[in-house]
Each structure stands twice: as C-alpha cells, then as structure tokens.
Design a protein around this motif. Sequence first.
Motif, PDB file in Angstrom:
ATOM      1  N   ALA A 268       0.832  -1.207   0.000  1.00 38.76           N
ATOM      2  CA  ALA A 268       0.000   0.000   0.000  1.00 38.76           C
ATOM      3  C   ALA A 268       0.862   1.252   0.000  1.00 38.76           C
ATOM      4  O   ALA A 268       0.544   2.241  -0.668  1.00 38.76           O
ATOM      5  CB  ALA A 268      -0.924  -0.001   1.219  1.00 38.76           C
ATOM      6  N   GLN A 269       1.983   1.204   0.714  1.00 39.28           N
ATOM      7  CA  GLN A 269       2.844   2.376   0.776  1.00 39.28           C
ATOM      8  C   GLN A 269       3.609   2.574  -0.528  1.00 39.28           C
ATOM      9  O   GLN A 269       3.897   3.713  -0.912  1.00 39.28           O
ATOM     10  CB  GLN A 269       3.812   2.259   1.952  1.00 39.28           C
ATOM     11  N   VAL A 270       3.939   1.492  -1.219  1.00 34.38           N
ATOM     12  CA  VAL A 270       4.548   1.613  -2.546  1.00 34.38           C
ATOM     13  C   VAL A 270       3.592   2.338  -3.486  1.00 34.38           C
ATOM     14  O   VAL A 270       3.969   3.263  -4.220  1.00 34.38           O
ATOM     15  CB  VAL A 270       4.917   0.227  -3.111  1.00 34.38           C
ATOM     16  N   VAL A 271       2.321   1.922  -3.473  1.00 31.27           N
ATOM     17  CA  VAL A 271       1.308   2.575  -4.318  1.00 31.27           C
ATOM     18  C   VAL A 271       1.185   4.052  -3.948  1.00 31.27           C
ATOM     19  O   VAL A 271       1.149   4.934  -4.828  1.00 31.27           O
ATOM     20  CB  VAL A 271      -0.051   1.868  -4.170  1.00 31.27           C
ATOM     21  N   ALA A 272       1.136   4.348  -2.638  1.00 29.01           N
ATOM     22  CA  ALA A 272       0.980   5.735  -2.192  1.00 29.01           C
ATOM     23  C   ALA A 272       2.116   6.607  -2.706  1.00 29.01           C
ATOM     24  O   ALA A 272       1.900   7.743  -3.153  1.00 29.01           O
ATOM     25  CB  ALA A 272       0.921   5.786  -0.666  1.00 29.01           C
ATOM     26  N   ALA A 273       3.333   6.086  -2.651  1.00 22.83           N
ATOM     27  CA  ALA A 273       4.488   6.864  -3.114  1.00 22.83           C
ATOM     28  C   ALA A 273       4.428   7.071  -4.622  1.00 22.83           C
ATOM     29  O   ALA A 273       4.707   8.175  -5.120  1.00 22.83           O
ATOM     30  CB  ALA A 273       5.785   6.159  -2.722  1.00 22.83           C
ATOM     31  N   GLU A 274       4.068   6.035  -5.372  1.00 23.71           N
ATOM     32  CA  GLU A 274       3.979   6.166  -6.830  1.00 23.71           C
ATOM     33  C   GLU A 274       2.886   7.165  -7.213  1.00 23.71           C
ATOM     34  O   GLU A 274       3.053   7.973  -8.139  1.00 23.71           O
ATOM     35  CB  GLU A 274       3.725   4.802  -7.461  1.00 23.71           C
ATOM     36  N   VAL A 275       1.760   7.127  -6.513  1.00 22.36           N
ATOM     37  CA  VAL A 275       0.679   8.077  -6.801  1.00 22.36           C
ATOM     38  C   VAL A 275       1.120   9.494  -6.450  1.00 22.36           C
ATOM     39  O   VAL A 275       0.839  10.452  -7.184  1.00 22.36           O
ATOM     40  CB  VAL A 275      -0.594   7.685  -6.030  1.00 22.36           C
ATOM     41  N   SER A 276       1.827   9.641  -5.332  1.00 26.84           N
ATOM     42  CA  SER A 276       2.311  10.966  -4.932  1.00 26.84           C
ATOM     43  C   SER A 276       3.266  11.538  -5.969  1.00 26.84           C
ATOM     44  O   SER A 276       3.344  12.753  -6.153  1.00 26.84           O
ATOM     45  CB  SER A 276       3.005  10.871  -3.578  1.00 26.84           C
ATOM     46  N   LEU A 277       3.965  10.665  -6.673  1.00 27.31           N
ATOM     47  CA  LEU A 277       4.898  11.099  -7.712  1.00 27.31           C
ATOM     48  C   LEU A 277       4.206  11.313  -9.056  1.00 27.31           C
ATOM     49  O   LEU A 277       4.866  11.531 -10.064  1.00 27.31           O
ATOM     50  CB  LEU A 277       6.031  10.074  -7.853  1.00 27.31           C
ATOM     51  N   GLY A 278       2.878  11.246  -9.061  1.00 20.04           N
ATOM     52  CA  GLY A 278       2.132  11.539 -10.280  1.00 20.04           C
ATOM     53  C   GLY A 278       1.686  10.326 -11.068  1.00 20.04           C
ATOM     54  O   GLY A 278       1.238  10.460 -12.205  1.00 20.04           O
ATOM     55  N   GLY A 279       1.776   9.142 -10.479  1.00 18.66           N
ATOM     56  CA  GLY A 279       1.439   7.914 -11.192  1.00 18.66           C
ATOM     57  C   GLY A 279      -0.003   7.863 -11.667  1.00 18.66           C
ATOM     58  O   GLY A 279      -0.914   8.330 -10.972  1.00 18.66           O
ATOM     59  N   THR A 280      -0.222   7.292 -12.849  1.00 20.27           N
ATOM     60  CA  THR A 280      -1.572   7.169 -13.420  1.00 20.27           C
ATOM     61  C   THR A 280      -1.838   5.774 -13.991  1.00 20.27           C
ATOM     62  O   THR A 280      -2.893   5.552 -14.592  1.00 20.27           O
ATOM     63  CB  THR A 280      -1.771   8.190 -14.557  1.00 20.27           C
ATOM     64  N   ALA A 281      -0.933   4.825 -13.799  1.00 19.96           N
ATOM     65  CA  ALA A 281      -1.075   3.506 -14.421  1.00 19.96           C
ATOM     66  C   ALA A 281      -2.285   2.760 -13.854  1.00 19.96           C
ATOM     67  O   ALA A 281      -2.544   2.816 -12.646  1.00 19.96           O
ATOM     68  CB  ALA A 281       0.196   2.683 -14.184  1.00 19.96           C
ATOM     69  N   PRO A 282      -3.039   2.037 -14.707  1.00 23.18           N
ATOM     70  CA  PRO A 282      -4.206   1.272 -14.229  1.00 23.18           C
ATOM     71  C   PRO A 282      -3.843   0.253 -13.147  1.00 23.18           C
ATOM     72  O   PRO A 282      -4.657  -0.023 -12.264  1.00 23.18           O
ATOM     73  CB  PRO A 282      -4.710   0.568 -15.498  1.00 23.18           C
ATOM     74  N   ARG A 283      -2.612  -0.284 -13.214  1.00 23.69           N
ATOM     75  CA  ARG A 283      -2.219  -1.281 -12.210  1.00 23.69           C
ATOM     76  C   ARG A 283      -2.242  -0.702 -10.796  1.00 23.69           C
ATOM     77  O   ARG A 283      -2.414  -1.441  -9.821  1.00 23.69           O
ATOM     78  CB  ARG A 283      -0.825  -1.826 -12.514  1.00 23.69           C
TER      79      ARG A 283
END
Length: 802
Positions: A268-283
Amino acid sequence: MVAVNAGRLGQAQRLLATARERTMDPALLARIDATAAYVAADTQDPDVALRLLDRALNEEQLRGQHRGVLLCQRALILRRTGNAISALDAFGQAIELLAEAPLDLAKAQLNRGTVHLDRGDPQSAASDFESAAANYNLTGDAIARAKAEHNLGYARFLAGDLVGALRAMEQAHVVLEPVSPVVKATCEQDRAEVLLAAGLVSEGVRLLHRAAADYGRRRMRQRQAEAELALAINVQPFDARVALTAARSARRRFRALSSDVWRARAEAQVVAAEVSLGGTAPRLVATADAVAEELSGLGLPWRVRSAELDAIRVLARRADLDGAAVRLGAPMGTAAPLALRIDDCDVRAEVDVARGRPTRALEHLRTGLTALHSWQSSFGSLDLQTGVAGHGVRLAARGLALAVESRRPEVLFEWSERARMLASRVQPVRAPEDEQIVADLTELRGMVAEGGQRDPAREAELRQRVRERAWQHRGSGEVADPVTLDALRPALDGEALVAYVVAADRVVALVATSDDVTRLDLGGRAQVDALLGGLLPDLDMAAAELPEAMAGFVRAELAGRLAGIAATLVEPLLAAVGERAVVLTPSGVLAGVPWTLLPGFTGRPVTVAQSATSWLARRTTPLRSATAGLVAGPRVARAEDEVTAAAKEWDGARLLTGEVATAGAVSELASTVDVLHVAAHGRHSSENAMFSGLQLADGPWFGYDIDQLRQVPDVVLLSACEVGRSTVRWGDELIGMTTAWLHAGARRVIASAAAVNDRAAYDVLVTVHQQLVAGVDPAVALAAAVPAVSADTAPVPLVCFG
C-alpha cells in the motif's frame, strides 16, 4: 532473556534449547516456549512461532497464569503478522488470566497497547500503557516502566500531541538508552517518527536508517522491515522518492519472511508513493483495491481508507470521474488521523478540479488547512509551528494555483493569506522562563565562542535538548481567521498593501488600497528566480571594503541587478500604489529581497509584514519608544562609534560595549527598554534558524534566547550581517532571527539579509534614531535614511519588518 534484549538471537536460541532439556516444570516450560516463539518470530517464519505456542497451549497441565503468559505471547506474534483482531482477542483472554500477576499483566497491557496503535486508536493504547506503567511500578521494574512510558509518548504522538510525546520519550530515554543496542534502536525509531512529523526530515530519515541498519546487523529482519516501512509512511509528505525506495525494500523483506499482512501494508505504501509522484497507471488502482480488500478484515480501517484514496486519485487523473466520485463517500470525521483527513480533503479537491468545480475544490482545501492550523496552534514554539506546516504543502500549493487561475482578487487575496505564514496568525503565548534552557544556552555559548573549548558531540546534545525543551511550550490553540479584502481596504489609511504570490510557474501581485484593487501578472517564475539568483552574494561583495575602482564597478553592477528586479517586481505596481507607503506580504522565495534598495521603493516607507492579518491586528496599537538600549558586539569596526552616537539622541539611553556586552546583560537590557539596537557580527543558521545569533562578548546570543526574555522591545534594530535572513520552510513558512523577534512580540524589526557596510550603516542608523526619538514610524525613518545604490554609494540593505 538478556541475550534477546541485547539482540543476540542465535545465543538466545541455544540457551533456550538447553533450558528446555533441563526442566519438566510446566510454568517454566511455558516461559521457555514463549521466549522461543518470540525469537522465532524475529528470525524465521512467524508461522513457526505460532506452531510452537499452539503446541505448548495444548498441554493439559497448563492453567491460569501460565496459560496467560503463552496467550500473551501468541497475541504478540499475531500482532507481528498484522492480524490485529485476532491479537486483541488473544490479549483479552490473557489479561483475564493474569489479573493476580502484576508483572505478566503489565507485559500484556504493554503489548496490547501496540495493537491499538497499529489500528489507529491512540486513546485505547494510552490507557493500556498507563495501566502497564502502574503495574510495572508495583513490581519495581524501572526499565519496563520506562518502556511503557515511552510507548505512552508514542501514543500521544499518534494523537497529534508532539509536545506530550517528546516529554514522555525524553523521560524514558534516560533509563532505556543504556539497556541494549536493540532497545536504543527502538527508541530512536519512534523518536524519528516524531521528528519527521515536526518537519525535521533529514534528522528523522537519518535516525530511521540507523535503526533499520542496527536491526539488520542483528539479523532481526522483521524489525528491520518495520523500520523501513515506518520511514516510508512518515517521509511520504516530504519526499515521495525516499518513501518509495524504503517501501519497496520493506515489501521485499516481508515477502522473504512470508509476513503477508505486513507485505500488504508495504505494498500500500509503494502505491501511495507512486501516486504521490504523479502515477496514473491502471495497475495502481488494481493494486490499491487488492491491498484494501486484504487489509479490510484485519481491523485496520484507516490503512484501508488510505489505499482507497490512492485509487480514487488515479481514477481522477485517468478522467474516470464518475468512478472516482462514487468511491469518495462522505468526508472523514475528526476521529480519523489528521494526515488521513488532509489527504481526504486533497483528493476531493483534485476530483472537483477535474470535474471543473474549482469553488468546491477550494472549500475542501480550506477544510484541510483549517484542521492543520488548529493542530499547529497547539504548539507555542515558532520552530515547531513552522516545521509542521509541511503537512499542508500540497493543499496550500493547490489552493494558490486555483486562486491564481480564478482571476478573482478576493480569492487571490484570501489564499495569499491562508496558504502561508500560518505562525503569524497563531495567537502567541509567551514561553515561561526555563532554567534548563538558560543553562544549556550558556554552556553552548561558551563552547562556540571564540577561544572556547569545542566538543562537537556535547554541542549536538545541547542543541537537541534546547530545541526539544523549547518545543514543550504549549500554544494558545487560537488561530485568527484570514482578514478579507473587504475588511482590509477601509483600514488602509495612506498605505497600499502589496501581496506577492509566487505560484509554480508565474508570479502575481495584488495591490489593495482604500480606493481600488489591482491584480498584476508579473511574468514567469523562472524569470524571477534568475533575477534573484546570486543576489545575496552580490550584496555581500558590494558591502565589503574594496579598492575604490573595484568598489565602483561592483556597486554599479549591483545597481543594474536591482533595477532589473525592480522592473519586474516594482515598476508594474507603481501606478496602482501612487505616492502611498507600502506594506508587503511577499512569498518565501522573495524573503531575501532588499526592498528598500529597489528603484520605485527607495525613499518610500516599506514594511514587510508576515501577513496582512497580523499587520492589521496590531497596527492601531501605539509603538512604545520612550526608552532605548544600545549594544556593541566585539570585533565590528565602528560598532561602538555607531551605538555611542545613536545613544546621544536619547535621554537616559543605556549602553553596553566591550566586555560588559554579554548575553546575560543584553537579555536584561532587552527586557527593560522600548527600543533595542545591537551592532554586532551576525550569523544565520540554515540548519536550525533559531540558533542564528548575534556575536557578543561571551559568545552568540541565539534566537532561543529571545524566548527567555521577560518582555521584548517594540522596536529592534539589528546592525548585523545576515540576521534579517530567513530559512524558508515548507512553502512559505519563514523562520529566523527576525521572525523570532516578531513571534515574541516585537512590533518592528529593522535588519538585513546580507552584509552591511559598517560606515554606511553608521550614517543610516544614527539618522533613523534621530527620527525615532521624534516619534516617527520606523519604516518612515528608514526610508528617509537609506540612499539609492550607485557606483559611489555602498548599499545598506536594511528592511523594516513588522
């Protein structure tokens, strides 16, 4: 047990195996198996530990207290696997069986408290830790009691009480630090999380890295991974890349340990960091949904909601606005952790922006910042107030961007006030005199003074202790609402207020007078950054005593640079400003601008205010200017001449020069006069701006010394290099000697962010005193005294703050 506490787990396993061979006593076997399971949980698969305990619990002879001991250990292992609900059930059974055994009962209460912490329930955790501390006190176990008190501090931290957390941890630390490297690492890990919450990112990251490394050296992989996960969670608001690296490392270790629940939390924290960095991937949506489902049955509702918010943010960025809106649900209540409420408000704002509803987005951002501001106002320390502002950077940046785009002056003005310099809107409370802080500052002063005996380790200890004791000063809990444009304008009597807003890509100014409001676009952010780059070194060079030909060239170059800055920041405003005096509320990136030297502002009264709200609140209170005190520090050319000449303008002025100009004498003087003038060498500390100082006869007089004054002057003149400089923290929160004086209650501070030529300062400041004696406002007096920069004139970059 000694080997376990010291982290020597291999030795512990051998001793436990030998112990088991030497007894048939059920009570002792229960304790041996409980300890063996604890070691197995740290070194092997947690399932191995649970099988050991289940085998022991199946012994028919096991009754009462002995069974309670094993149930308690089983609960502890379940907690380590992340199964909070099962752990609480097992702890409940254990505590019923341990009612007549205060030592074992205390252990159960201590460990159950940690499960409440995992679930985001600091109130229940605090109750358990208080009970554990009381039971340990009955048994005389000082070390275990200190552990309970340390954990109580951590519960207070999760409840938002950083002051209470640090106080409890500090008291426990004295007992726990010598116990073992593992206990020390645990204390450092928890303290690091508090420091990160306080905005001290580099120090908090360093301590968490060190704790993880200490666990790793002892092959305590579960704890090492937990420390990495704590780093990822707590550094997330400040540095998402560091958070991503730490979360990935924790995820890898939990996988190797087959610790599925902890692995899901790290995922969950990996996802949070990627989203915070602007991530938009469907995965990212799929992973967040899977993690939320995995955690939903384990009694971790706040972690589930955090994963859901990450999925919603990605859906909004992928233009699936209906899907995002359906998932949002009702806003989070006050029972949720503050960080989660802030994130919830930001996600709602992002969704509303994507749906073309900026007004609603701003409402969400206001709600989030109001919650943050309420928390900030619980702290009395300026250092802590400005440090925790980092938690609202994303909200403030989004709000400012929307305000700039709105083209509505009242919205732009509101967010120029709401999104920066919160500390100026917190009702200050004078700190009580702290004898320990005074003693520590005196010792530190002696070490760093010229000729002092330097001891870097002791200096670091003293600085940390002073800072954290200063943090323990409670705040008022009161935050002034930002003044509105409609309320401000009638109060502008002969002044123009200029609010500079520096957004991510452009600079905007709003000029408000009693007659009109004008918005001006001043150009791109990159252009302003280029103009300001290298300005302070140029000012320092122009203030130096140089050969005449070189001095003329350097000053002419500086005059050209200042004209270029004025062409961007001042000239476009002049038609709206007219002949009025100016009150400025600049963004943090403009903190070092020498406004009085800019063409268009030279010769004009200019006051740099922390906010329009704070300026308006105190502008009608008359300045006290009946008494004056003047101080000359050592090794400053013409310092004694300057203060002696200025003192002659006052009746009964008190003068401190030479060896009598000590920190104690200056503190006493500052507490008794209306106007204070200090001519001394100054130094701005970027590491901790409250340790910026003025060099006196016995060493530096720090920003922290100001907090210890019984009363502060209304007007402070600092004829010293750098002390008008501020460190910009988290967006537009400023801290330095100038803000320290204003926070303590000073009304006006005249200071420079750069070096000041001694001869030029003499002429200007003596002229200023002539005006102050006559009751002239400090900004007006300074405007009449500061000359324009030319090839023949040294710059005097003094600015009036207030």
